[in-house]
Design an enzyme around this catalytic site. Sequence first.
Site, PDB file in Angstrom:
ATOM      1  N   ASP A 193       0.879  -1.179   0.000  1.00  0.00           N
ATOM      2  CA  ASP A 193       0.000   0.000   0.000  1.00  0.00           C
ATOM      3  C   ASP A 193       0.920   1.235   0.000  1.00  0.00           C
ATOM      4  OD1 ASP A 193      -0.873   0.556   3.514  1.00  0.00           O
ATOM      5  OD2 ASP A 193       0.883  -0.459   2.667  1.00  0.00           O
TER       6      ASP A 193
ATOM      7  N   ASP B 280       6.797   1.441   2.365  1.00  0.00           N
ATOM      8  CA  ASP B 280       6.601   0.436   1.311  1.00  0.00           C
ATOM      9  C   ASP B 280       7.581   0.708   0.163  1.00  0.00           C
ATOM     10  OD1 ASP B 280       3.910   1.271   2.580  1.00  0.00           O
ATOM     11  OD2 ASP B 280       3.407  -0.683   1.750  1.00  0.00           O
TER      12      ASP B 280
ATOM     13  N   VAL C 248       2.805  -6.185   2.792  1.00  0.00           N
ATOM     14  CA  VAL C 248       3.220  -5.139   3.741  1.00  0.00           C
ATOM     15  C   VAL C 248       2.147  -4.040   3.838  1.00  0.00           C
ATOM     16  CG1 VAL C 248       5.697  -5.590   3.526  1.00  0.00           C
ATOM     17  CG2 VAL C 248       4.591  -3.986   1.946  1.00  0.00           C
TER      18      VAL C 248
ATOM     19  N   HIS D   6       9.053   0.113   8.635  1.00  0.00           N
ATOM     20  CA  HIS D   6       8.420  -1.188   8.897  1.00  0.00           C
ATOM     21  C   HIS D   6       8.599  -2.200   7.759  1.00  0.00           C
ATOM     22  CE1 HIS D   6       6.255   1.125  12.009  1.00  0.00           C
ATOM     23  NE2 HIS D   6       5.948   1.982  11.075  1.00  0.00           N
ATOM     24  N   ASP D   7       8.140  -1.811   6.551  1.00  0.00           N
ATOM     25  CA  ASP D   7       8.018  -2.782   5.453  1.00  0.00           C
ATOM     26  C   ASP D   7       9.369  -3.286   4.961  1.00  0.00           C
ATOM     27  OD1 ASP D   7       5.208  -0.900   4.079  1.00  0.00           O
ATOM     28  OD2 ASP D   7       5.357  -2.282   5.764  1.00  0.00           O
TER      29      ASP D   7
HETATM   30  O1  RIB Z   1       1.819  -0.302  10.838  1.00  0.00           O
HETATM   31  C1  RIB Z   1       2.773  -0.079   9.836  1.00  0.00           C
HETATM   32  C2  RIB Z   1       2.248  -0.480   8.504  1.00  0.00           C
HETATM   33  O2  RIB Z   1       1.147   0.355   8.149  1.00  0.00           O
HETATM   34  C3  RIB Z   1       3.271  -0.282   7.366  1.00  0.00           C
HETATM   35  O3  RIB Z   1       3.061  -1.267   6.402  1.00  0.00           O
HETATM   36  C4  RIB Z   1       2.922   1.072   6.804  1.00  0.00           C
HETATM   37  O4  RIB Z   1       3.263   1.204   5.423  1.00  0.00           O
HETATM   38  C5  RIB Z   1       1.430   1.063   6.960  1.00  0.00           C
HETATM   39  O5  RIB Z   1       0.902   0.331   5.839  1.00  0.00           O
HETATM   40 CA    CA Z   2       2.691  -0.636   4.083  1.00  0.00          CA
END
Ligand code: RIB
Ligand code: CA
Length: 335
Positions: A12, A17, A141, A258-259
Site C-alpha cells: 500500500d 513500502d 506489507v 516497517h516494510d
Molecule cells: O503499521 C505499519 C504499517 O502500516 C506499514 O506497512 C505502513 O506502510 C502502513 O501500511
Molecule cells: Ca505498508
Amino acid sequence: MRDKTKIIMDVDTGSDDAVALMMAMLSEDIELLGVTTVNGNLEVALTTENTLRMVEFCGKQDTVKVYRGAEYPLASTLLPTTGQSLLPIPIRESIAKADYHHATHIPTPSFTIHEEKESAVVWLINTLLSSEDGEITLVPVGPMTNIALAMRADPRIIPKIREIVMMAGGIEANETPSAEFNVWVDPEAMEIVLQSGCKITMCTLDATHTAYLTSDDAERIRSIGTKESDMCADLILKYGSTGDLSNVLDEIHRIPIHDALAVCSVVHPDVLNTIYCDCHTDIGRSFAYGTTIVDRRNLSGDRPKNCYFSLSADRQKFVDWIVEVLEKDKAQKNA
Ligand code: RIB
Ligand code: CA
C-alpha cells in the site's frame, strides 16, 4: 551465488513500502516476480501510482509488473461502528495531513508506465497455480485484503505458497488504540490468512520499533552517492517527518521503516527475534477490533500454533543490510 528467493510483494505504497520495494528490486538475493497493490495508507489508485513510480525509478519496468488490487477492506468499513471510530479523526485524514506517505505522490522524476490489465487477485491466483509447490514467498506489507480474497477464491494456491512474510501485528507497539495499522484496516482478512495453514512470519511493530533508523543512518545511506540511495534517504526522512512525538525519544528520532524490515527478514530471517505461537485477530468490532492476540504462555493448550511472531529485531543488521544492498547496486552499475 545462492539461489534468489522468489517473492511477490503486496503493498500500500507509502514511504516505507517504497523503501521495501526498492530493496526487493535491487537485492541480488531476491527475484521480485510482481507487485500487487491494495488500499491502505492511501486509496488504491494512489498506492498503485506510487508503486509504478518506484518500479520505473529503479528501472525495473521490464521485469516487475504491477497489478491493482482491492479498493476496500473485506468488511471493516461496512458498518459505521468500526474500530476506526475510536480515533479522534479518521486515520486516512491524519495520514494525508501528516503527508508522511506522500498524500499526492512520491516525487520520482518520471511516471510513464501503467498497471497491468489483470487484477491483483486474478494474477496472484494464476501465478501461484502455475508455480511449483512451495516455490513463491508472499511478502504483504499492507492490509491483507488481496491475499485473503485470493485464498477464499481459490484455496488451491495455499500449498503453492512457500511462506508468508508479512509486516503486520504487534503486542506492545500499536498505532491505533489497540491494533497495528495493516491489521486494523482489514481484521477479517488478517484472520483468514492466519487460519490458512501457511507458514507465516510476522514482522510486527514490536520488531520494527526496535530496528528503527535515525537521521544519521539516512545520511550514511545518502553518502553512498547514487540516485537510489538519495531516494532511500529522502523516503526515510519523509516517513520520520510525522511530527509524532511518540517517535522522538531521548532526542534520538527513531524512524521505523516497517516494510523494509519484512523484506530484510526474507534474506536474513535471523534479523527477527521470533516466538512460534498461536496468534489470532480480534474481529469482534469493539474496542480491540484488529488487535493481534498472541498466546505467549500456551494457555490455549492444544490449539495449533500458526505463526512466527517477532518480538524484537537486530537494528544494526537491518541498517547494514540496506547499506549493503545499495552499495552492491552501485558497484554493479559502475562495473
Ligand atoms: O503499521 C505499519 C504499517 O502500516 C506499514 O506497512 C505502513 O506502510 C502502513 O501500511
Ligand atoms: Ca505498508
